[in-house]
Each structure stands twice: as structure tokens, then as C-alpha cells.
Design a protein around this motif. Structure first.
Motif, PDB file in Angstrom:
ATOM      1  N   UNK A  71       0.829  -1.197   0.000  1.00 54.39           N
ATOM      2  CA  UNK A  71       0.000   0.000   0.000  1.00 54.39           C
ATOM      3  C   UNK A  71       0.864   1.248   0.000  1.00 54.39           C
ATOM      4  N   UNK A  72       0.308   2.333  -0.519  1.00 54.15           N
ATOM      5  CA  UNK A  72       1.002   3.614  -0.612  1.00 54.15           C
ATOM      6  C   UNK A  72       0.219   4.668   0.154  1.00 54.15           C
ATOM      7  N   UNK A  73       0.919   5.495   0.906  1.00 52.82           N
ATOM      8  CA  UNK A  73       0.286   6.559   1.668  1.00 52.82           C
ATOM      9  C   UNK A  73       0.234   7.823   0.833  1.00 52.82           C
ATOM     10  N   UNK A  81      -5.710  15.975   4.344  1.00 50.92           N
ATOM     11  CA  UNK A  81      -6.360  14.700   4.082  1.00 50.92           C
ATOM     12  C   UNK A  81      -5.291  13.666   3.737  1.00 50.92           C
ATOM     13  N   UNK A  82      -5.470  12.450   4.217  1.00 48.51           N
ATOM     14  CA  UNK A  82      -4.554  11.355   3.891  1.00 48.51           C
ATOM     15  C   UNK A  82      -5.360  10.076   3.688  1.00 48.51           C
ATOM     16  N   UNK A  83      -4.893   9.219   2.767  1.00 41.81           N
ATOM     17  CA  UNK A  83      -5.541   7.939   2.539  1.00 41.81           C
ATOM     18  C   UNK A  83      -4.528   6.979   1.944  1.00 41.81           C
ATOM     19  N   UNK A  84      -4.910   5.727   1.863  1.00 44.77           N
ATOM     20  CA  UNK A  84      -4.032   4.712   1.286  1.00 44.77           C
ATOM     21  C   UNK A  84      -4.579   4.251  -0.054  1.00 44.77           C
ATOM     22  N   UNK A  85      -3.687   3.805  -0.908  1.00 43.33           N
ATOM     23  CA  UNK A  85      -4.109   3.207  -2.172  1.00 43.33           C
ATOM     24  C   UNK A  85      -3.155   2.069  -2.496  1.00 43.33           C
ATOM     25  N   UNK A  86      -3.592   1.182  -3.360  1.00 44.41           N
ATOM     26  CA  UNK A  86      -2.748   0.068  -3.755  1.00 44.41           C
ATOM     27  C   UNK A  86      -1.492   0.596  -4.445  1.00 44.41           C
ATOM     28  N   UNK A  87      -0.348   0.080  -4.053  1.00 39.43           N
ATOM     29  CA  UNK A  87       0.898   0.486  -4.683  1.00 39.43           C
ATOM     30  C   UNK A  87       0.963  -0.062  -6.105  1.00 39.43           C
ATOM     31  N   UNK A  88       1.601   0.672  -6.981  1.00 42.87           N
ATOM     32  CA  UNK A  88       1.800   0.223  -8.351  1.00 42.87           C
ATOM     33  C   UNK A  88       2.969  -0.762  -8.351  1.00 42.87           C
ATOM     34  N   UNK A  89       2.650  -2.044  -8.371  1.00 47.50           N
ATOM     35  CA  UNK A  89       3.676  -3.084  -8.274  1.00 47.50           C
ATOM     36  C   UNK A  89       4.088  -3.633  -9.634  1.00 47.50           C
TER      37      UNK A  89
END
Length: 224
Positions: A71-73, A81-89
Motif C-alpha cells: 500500500x502507498x500513503x 487529508x490522507x488515505x491509502x491506495x494500492x501500490x503500483x507493483x
């Protein structure tokens, strides 16, 4: 390591042992911020006033913990505002932790309307506030029933409002049942591709082209 350094390390580890068998290393407030980011949809500095400075203080270690989960912050300090998203793997087959909340047609045009209100409020340096009546009036332009079932269409709008409230994008204003503040996080929760898709839908509907649903979604902790 000197004796004093060993004592300090043991004291720190003891303070961070929060329950029986706790093998964690982070202090309580940092763990709370991390859990909020994982449960989603976002950490709002205006609402989570105690956790926002914790996030900024421990950003590096929180990023490392999230990276272990692919995950990426994402942080916007201006919007707080802050959230997480799937990291570009890339080609790496990484498991997906975040669920996706899929949007119906009504959800999509509602979110576009709310984004428009955010943009207008931003030009005046304020927060975006909308009412249920405003929402119904604007979304009624896209009523596909030809005005034969206004009550049914309004019911669908109300259901969409409740769904968006559940995801904390619409936040009820105190002492008012029908007025809401639009979270600034809405500006960050969609990729550029998803915004293009929604914008095309908006223009297509304005031109009278009928589309039932859209295939877009956004990261969230709860799946519909």
C-alpha cells in the motif's frame, strides 16, 4: 550499546506493550492512525484533529508499515487529508488488500456535483456545504424516467446520499438534518482516468445520451 541506552530502549518497548502478548513496536496513537488509514476511506485532519499531527510526526514509519502490505500513503497537507491506495507493483503479482466501492449511475452524477461544489467553494476560500434539496434539484436533470416517477427517482437519490454519507464524503452538519459538508478528500479519491470517465458521463447525460451505469470505483474500507 551502553547501559543507559539499554534501559531507555527497554522502557520504550515496555510503554508500547499495550496488551498481553503484544509484539508491536508502535505507540498507541500511531497505531490508531494506521488503523484508521487501513479501515478507510481517509484520515481527515479537520475531523481527526488528534491523529493528524501523529500522522505527520510518524509519516516515515507509517509509510514503511503500509509498504509491507503493498500500500502507498497519499497525503495532501493543504487539504489536511490522507488515505491509502494500492501500490503500483508493475508485473509483481501482489495481493490486494483494499476493497473497491462500485458506483451506480446516481452515485456518479452525485459525486460529480459534489466535486463541482468543492471547486466553487475553493475559489471563495471556504468549505463546500450542500443541502438535500440542492442535490435533488441538480440531479433531477438526469431523470431517465421522463418525469413519470419523480418519487422513485428521489428515493434513489436519497439512497445514494446515504451511501456517500457512509463513506464520509458527505458529513452531516450539526443541528441540521438536510445540510451536509463535502469532504475535501473527494478531490483525491479518484484517479485521473476515473475523473475522465465520470466527466464524459456528465456531458453525455447533458446531451441526452442515456447510460444506465458506469464502471468506475474508488478505494474504501467497506465494500458495498
Amino acid at each position: 550499546m551502553s547501559l543507559s541506552e539499554n534501559i531507555l530502549q527497554d522502557k520504550t518497548e515496555s510503554e508500547n506493550n499495550l496488551f498481553l502478548g503484544d509484539a508491536g513496536e508502535l505507540p498507541l496513537d500511531t497505531r490508531r492512525a494506521l488503523v484508521l488509514l487501513l479501515s478507510g476511506p481517509f484520515l481527515d485532519g479537520e475531523r481527526h484533529t488528534k491523529l493528524w499531527p501523529v500522522l505527520l510526526r510518524d509519516e516515515a514509519v507509517i509509510r514503511r508499515r503500509l509498504a509491507d502490505l503493498f500500500l502507498e500513503l497519499m497525503i495532501d497537507t493543504d487539504l489536511k487529508v490522507a488515505f491509502t491506495r494500492q501500490a503500483d507493483t508493475g508485473d509483481l503479482e501482489a495481493p490486494r488488500l483494499l476493497r473497491r466501492a462500485h458506483l451506480t449511475f446516481i452515485d456518479s452524477i452525485l459525486l460529480l456535483y459534489l466535486r463541482e461544489q468543492l471547486t466553487q467553494a475553493e475559489t471563495h476560500g471556504g468549505r463546500a456545504v450542500v443541502s438535500r434539496d440542492d442535490i435533488i434539484e441538480n440531479l433531477s436533470l438526469y431523470d431517465r424516467t421522463g418525469n413519470t416517477d419523480k418519487a422513485g427517482f428521489t428515493k434513489r437519490i436519497d439512497a445514494s446520499i446515504e451511501k456517500i454519507k457512509k463513506h464520509n464524503i458527505l458529513q452531516k452538519i450539526r443541528a441540521s438534518d438536510n445540510r451536509f459538508e463535502v469532504s475535501p478528500a473527494l478531490k483525491l479519491l479518484f484517479s485521473a482516468e476515473e475523473i475522465i470517465t465520470l466527466t464524459k458521463l456528465y456531458h453525455n447525460m447533458s446531451a441526452g445520451e442515456l447510460t444506465i451505469d458506469v464502471n468506475v470505483s474508488f478505494n474504501d474500507g467497506d465494500e458495498e
